[in-house]
Design a protein around this motif. Structure first.
Motif, PDB file in Angstrom:
ATOM      1  N   SER A  44       0.851  -1.194   0.000  1.00 53.24           N
ATOM      2  CA  SER A  44       0.000   0.000   0.000  1.00 53.24           C
ATOM      3  C   SER A  44       0.882   1.237   0.000  1.00 53.24           C
ATOM      4  O   SER A  44       2.031   1.204   0.453  1.00 53.24           O
ATOM      5  CB  SER A  44      -0.904   0.018   1.232  1.00 53.24           C
ATOM      6  N   LEU A  45       0.333   2.339  -0.481  1.00 53.87           N
ATOM      7  CA  LEU A  45       1.079   3.592  -0.489  1.00 53.87           C
ATOM      8  C   LEU A  45       1.488   3.977   0.933  1.00 53.87           C
ATOM      9  O   LEU A  45       2.608   4.436   1.170  1.00 53.87           O
ATOM     10  CB  LEU A  45       0.228   4.699  -1.122  1.00 53.87           C
ATOM     11  N   GLU A  46       0.611   3.735   1.888  1.00 47.72           N
ATOM     12  CA  GLU A  46       0.895   4.099   3.276  1.00 47.72           C
ATOM     13  C   GLU A  46       2.093   3.324   3.822  1.00 47.72           C
ATOM     14  O   GLU A  46       3.020   3.906   4.401  1.00 47.72           O
ATOM     15  CB  GLU A  46      -0.337   3.828   4.141  1.00 47.72           C
ATOM     16  N   PHE A  80      11.455   3.818  -4.358  1.00 47.69           N
ATOM     17  CA  PHE A  80      11.090   4.676  -5.491  1.00 47.69           C
ATOM     18  C   PHE A  80       9.712   5.311  -5.316  1.00 47.69           C
ATOM     19  O   PHE A  80       9.292   6.132  -6.138  1.00 47.69           O
ATOM     20  CB  PHE A  80      11.152   3.929  -6.832  1.00 47.69           C
ATOM     21  N   ILE A  81       9.008   4.958  -4.235  1.00 48.01           N
ATOM     22  CA  ILE A  81       7.601   5.327  -4.100  1.00 48.01           C
ATOM     23  C   ILE A  81       7.385   6.840  -4.139  1.00 48.01           C
ATOM     24  O   ILE A  81       6.324   7.317  -4.563  1.00 48.01           O
ATOM     25  CB  ILE A  81       7.012   4.734  -2.798  1.00 48.01           C
ATOM     26  N   GLY A  82       8.388   7.619  -3.747  1.00 46.51           N
ATOM     27  CA  GLY A  82       8.253   9.077  -3.756  1.00 46.51           C
ATOM     28  C   GLY A  82       8.737   9.745  -5.024  1.00 46.51           C
ATOM     29  O   GLY A  82       8.787  10.973  -5.092  1.00 46.51           O
ATOM     30  N   GLY A  83       9.113   8.947  -6.040  1.00 50.52           N
ATOM     31  CA  GLY A  83       9.536   9.519  -7.308  1.00 50.52           C
ATOM     32  C   GLY A  83      11.024   9.799  -7.382  1.00 50.52           C
ATOM     33  O   GLY A  83      11.812   9.365  -6.537  1.00 50.52           O
ATOM     34  N   VAL A  84      11.427  10.524  -8.407  1.00 52.62           N
ATOM     35  CA  VAL A  84      12.838  10.815  -8.668  1.00 52.62           C
ATOM     36  C   VAL A  84      13.454  11.549  -7.477  1.00 52.62           C
ATOM     37  O   VAL A  84      12.892  12.528  -6.973  1.00 52.62           O
ATOM     38  CB  VAL A  84      12.985  11.663  -9.944  1.00 52.62           C
ATOM     39  N   PRO A 129      -0.856  -2.965 -11.108  1.00 53.79           N
ATOM     40  CA  PRO A 129      -0.616  -1.943 -12.142  1.00 53.79           C
ATOM     41  C   PRO A 129      -0.285  -0.555 -11.602  1.00 53.79           C
ATOM     42  O   PRO A 129       0.570   0.135 -12.162  1.00 53.79           O
ATOM     43  CB  PRO A 129      -1.920  -1.946 -12.945  1.00 53.79           C
ATOM     44  N   TRP A 130      -0.917  -0.115 -10.525  1.00 53.97           N
ATOM     45  CA  TRP A 130      -0.651   1.244 -10.008  1.00 53.97           C
ATOM     46  C   TRP A 130       0.796   1.393  -9.534  1.00 53.97           C
ATOM     47  O   TRP A 130       1.414   2.438  -9.753  1.00 53.97           O
ATOM     48  CB  TRP A 130      -1.614   1.597  -8.877  1.00 53.97           C
ATOM     49  N   LEU A 131       1.323   0.326  -8.916  1.00 51.89           N
ATOM     50  CA  LEU A 131       2.683   0.383  -8.411  1.00 51.89           C
ATOM     51  C   LEU A 131       3.691   0.201  -9.544  1.00 51.89           C
ATOM     52  O   LEU A 131       4.744   0.848  -9.566  1.00 51.89           O
ATOM     53  CB  LEU A 131       2.889  -0.675  -7.329  1.00 51.89           C
ATOM     54  N   SER A 132       3.371  -0.654 -10.493  1.00 49.68           N
ATOM     55  CA  SER A 132       4.234  -0.827 -11.654  1.00 49.68           C
ATOM     56  C   SER A 132       4.358   0.476 -12.440  1.00 49.68           C
ATOM     57  O   SER A 132       5.436   0.812 -12.947  1.00 49.68           O
ATOM     58  CB  SER A 132       3.680  -1.942 -12.555  1.00 49.68           C
TER      59      SER A 132
END
Length: 243
Positions: A44-46, A80-84, A129-132
């Protein structure tokens, strides 16, 4: 000169059952692996976002083990969840807590792909798919072109059986001609001993989360020479001191 023992500290997601099994199998001379865990009962994002701070105490505890020279957060999505640039912030937390050189799986992947000269990637992972999609965005944001992306592979098909062949059979027929290499995501998904057979089958380099992590950890820990990790192309590169 006699090489002193080198310990590599690895923080794993709590659900991970692969790294603790596969890394010691490499039998790297004078290298020991030490593990700690952070919560990851679901992708999960959390939970993935919380890993950054939860890894702080784990890194500190790993630093107490004698001979530990470097620490990694061994989670792809958690770094990587927070982006570059998020991976760099995670590394800063680990170094602050442990007093040791630190990396994340995601930052190690970038270094490994660049060392191999790869730019056009076919990406494979077991994520929803959302995480990929976040993984693809992270790679693209760091200058790579993702020419094909496949996700949602059921890990249960390989995890319990300790068998990499289903992964290779999933990937090989889906390789686009324009891809100059493969990246396989998730530290709970990739089997180090399956990389060389896949590279032979598709005729292109393969980087996995676990391969990149252990390869880069050895470098920052001061291991003095390249290690032939499972016969992979990455471990055969003559870039040990500069990568």
């Amino acid at each position: 000169m006699t090489l002193e023992p080198i310990g590599l500290g690895i923080i794993t997601p709590s659900a991970n059952s692969i790294m603790e099994r596969d890394f010691p199998r490499l039998e790297i001379p004078k290298v020991g692996f030490h593990f700690s865990r952070v919560l990851n009962s679901e992708d999960s994002l959390e939970q993935l976002s919380a890993m950054k701070e939860r890894a702080r105490e784990a890194a500190q505890l790993l630093s107490h083990a004698r001979w530990v020279k470097a620490v990694a957060l061994g989670c792809t999505s958690g770094s990587f969840i927070g982006g570059v640039g998020y991976d760099e912030g995670v590394s800063d937390v680990l170094t602050e807590a442990s007093g040791l050189p630190s990396i994340t799986t995601s930052s190690s992947i970038l270094v490994a792909l660049r060392a191999l000269g790869l730019r056009k990637l076919a990406v494979f992972d077991p994520y929803e798919p959302w995480l990929s999609a976040k993984l693809v965005a992270y790679l693209q944001g760091n200058g790579f072109e993702v020419v094909a992306s496949h996700c949602n592979f059921g890990m249960v098909r390989t995890e319990g059986l300790d068998d990499y062949q289903p992964i290779n059979e999933w990937i090989a027929p889906r390789m686009p001609d324009e891809a100059d290499g493969v990246y396989i995501g998730c530290t709970n998904f990739t089997w180090l001993r399956g990389i060389a057979p896949l590279e032979k089958a598709i005729g292109r380099p393969v980087v996995t989360s676990n391969l990149a992590t252990v390869w880069k950890l050895l470098q920052i820990a001061g291991y003095p020479h390249p290690v032939p990790i499972a016969g992979t192309r990455l471990s055969q590169l003559d870039v040990w001191e500069t990568a």
